[in-house]
Design an enzyme around this catalytic site. Structure first.
Site, PDB file in Angstrom:
ATOM      1  N   ASP A  30       0.859  -1.212   0.068  1.00 36.84           N
ATOM      2  CA  ASP A  30       0.087   0.074   0.130  1.00 36.84           C
ATOM      3  C   ASP A  30       0.839   1.203  -0.160  1.00 36.84           C
ATOM      4  OD1 ASP A  30      -1.898   2.223   1.055  1.00 36.84           O
ATOM      5  OD2 ASP A  30      -3.044   0.562   1.244  1.00 36.84           O
ATOM      6  N   ASN A  87     -13.086  -3.980   2.383  1.00 37.08           N
ATOM      7  CA  ASN A  87     -14.013  -2.835   2.357  1.00 37.08           C
ATOM      8  C   ASN A  87     -15.078  -2.812   1.220  1.00 37.08           C
ATOM      9  OD1 ASN A  87     -12.654  -1.704   4.904  1.00 37.08           O
ATOM     10  ND2 ASN A  87     -11.351  -0.770   3.448  1.00 37.08           N
ATOM     11  N   GLN A  94     -14.328   2.218   1.056  1.00 31.61           N
ATOM     12  CA  GLN A  94     -13.690   1.447  -0.067  1.00 31.61           C
ATOM     13  C   GLN A  94     -13.176   2.729  -1.109  1.00 31.61           C
ATOM     14  OE1 GLN A  94     -15.964  -1.037  -2.418  1.00 31.61           O
ATOM     15  NE2 GLN A  94     -14.129  -1.852  -3.761  1.00 31.61           N
ATOM     16  N   SER A  95     -11.960   3.009  -1.116  1.00 33.59           N
ATOM     17  CA  SER A  95     -11.635   4.169  -1.662  1.00 33.59           C
ATOM     18  C   SER A  95     -11.180   3.849  -3.307  1.00 33.59           C
ATOM     19  CB  SER A  95     -10.065   4.602  -1.226  1.00 33.59           C
ATOM     20  OG  SER A  95      -9.081   3.729  -1.136  1.00 33.59           O
ATOM     21  N   VAL A  96     -10.817   2.822  -3.724  1.00 31.75           N
ATOM     22  CA  VAL A  96     -10.845   2.284  -5.046  1.00 31.75           C
ATOM     23  C   VAL A  96     -11.826   1.200  -5.539  1.00 31.75           C
ATOM     24  CG1 VAL A  96      -9.155   1.229  -6.745  1.00 31.75           C
ATOM     25  CG2 VAL A  96      -8.203   2.488  -4.925  1.00 31.75           C
ATOM     26  N   HIS A 100     -10.433  -5.491  -3.275  1.00 30.00           N
ATOM     27  CA  HIS A 100      -9.098  -5.735  -2.831  1.00 30.00           C
ATOM     28  C   HIS A 100      -9.130  -5.939  -1.102  1.00 30.00           C
ATOM     29  CE1 HIS A 100      -9.970  -1.447  -2.339  1.00 30.00           C
ATOM     30  NE2 HIS A 100      -9.192  -1.408  -1.236  1.00 30.00           N
ATOM     31  N   HIS A 102      -6.901  -5.960   2.204  1.00 26.39           N
ATOM     32  CA  HIS A 102      -5.732  -5.391   2.977  1.00 26.39           C
ATOM     33  C   HIS A 102      -5.241  -6.631   3.848  1.00 26.39           C
ATOM     34  CE1 HIS A 102      -6.944  -1.213   2.261  1.00 26.39           C
ATOM     35  NE2 HIS A 102      -8.106  -1.745   1.818  1.00 26.39           N
TER      36      HIS A 102
END
Length: 114
Positions: A30, A87, A94-96, A100, A102
């Site tokens: 990240d 997320n 969830q930013s993207v 995914h 983590h």
């Protein structure tokens, strides 16, 4: 998807600190780590999030989870403990918009997480 950041990383169009990759998944560090070990595991296939998985994608979730466990072992946090987080959606941060996981470790975690 042509404008997805993670798709571009998976295709090698954007450089990332890749720690593992095969034909199905890519794992990379990240860029804004929240723990000493903070690796993202993504499918190469564009899937927005858990809510967008189909029955045909079920095996891929297992592959992502198994890859996360391998990353934890390789990064030296498997024995002390690590956290895997997915997320899903804006309220979960969830930013993207690409599925995914983590993999977080290397320090004591607290609960609840958020």
């Amino acid at each position: 998807m042509t404008d997805c950041l993670f798709c571009k990383i998976a295709q090698g169009e954007i450089q990332a600190d890749v720690v593992f990759e095969d034909g199905d998944v890519v794992a990379f560090r990240d860029i804004n780590p929240q723990t000493p070990v903070h690796v993202l595991v993504i499918p190469r296939k564009h899937i927005v999030g858990f809510s967008d998985l189909t029955e045909g994608d079920e095996w891929l979730v297992g592959k992502i989870a198994r890859t996360a466990a391998r990353i934890a072992e390789a990064e030296g946090v498997a024995e002390s403990g690590y956290r895997c987080v997915v997320n899903n959606g804006p309220h979960a941060q969830q930013s993207v918009p690409h599925l995914h996981m983590h993999v977080l470790g290397g320090r004591q975690m607290s609960w609840p997480p958020g």
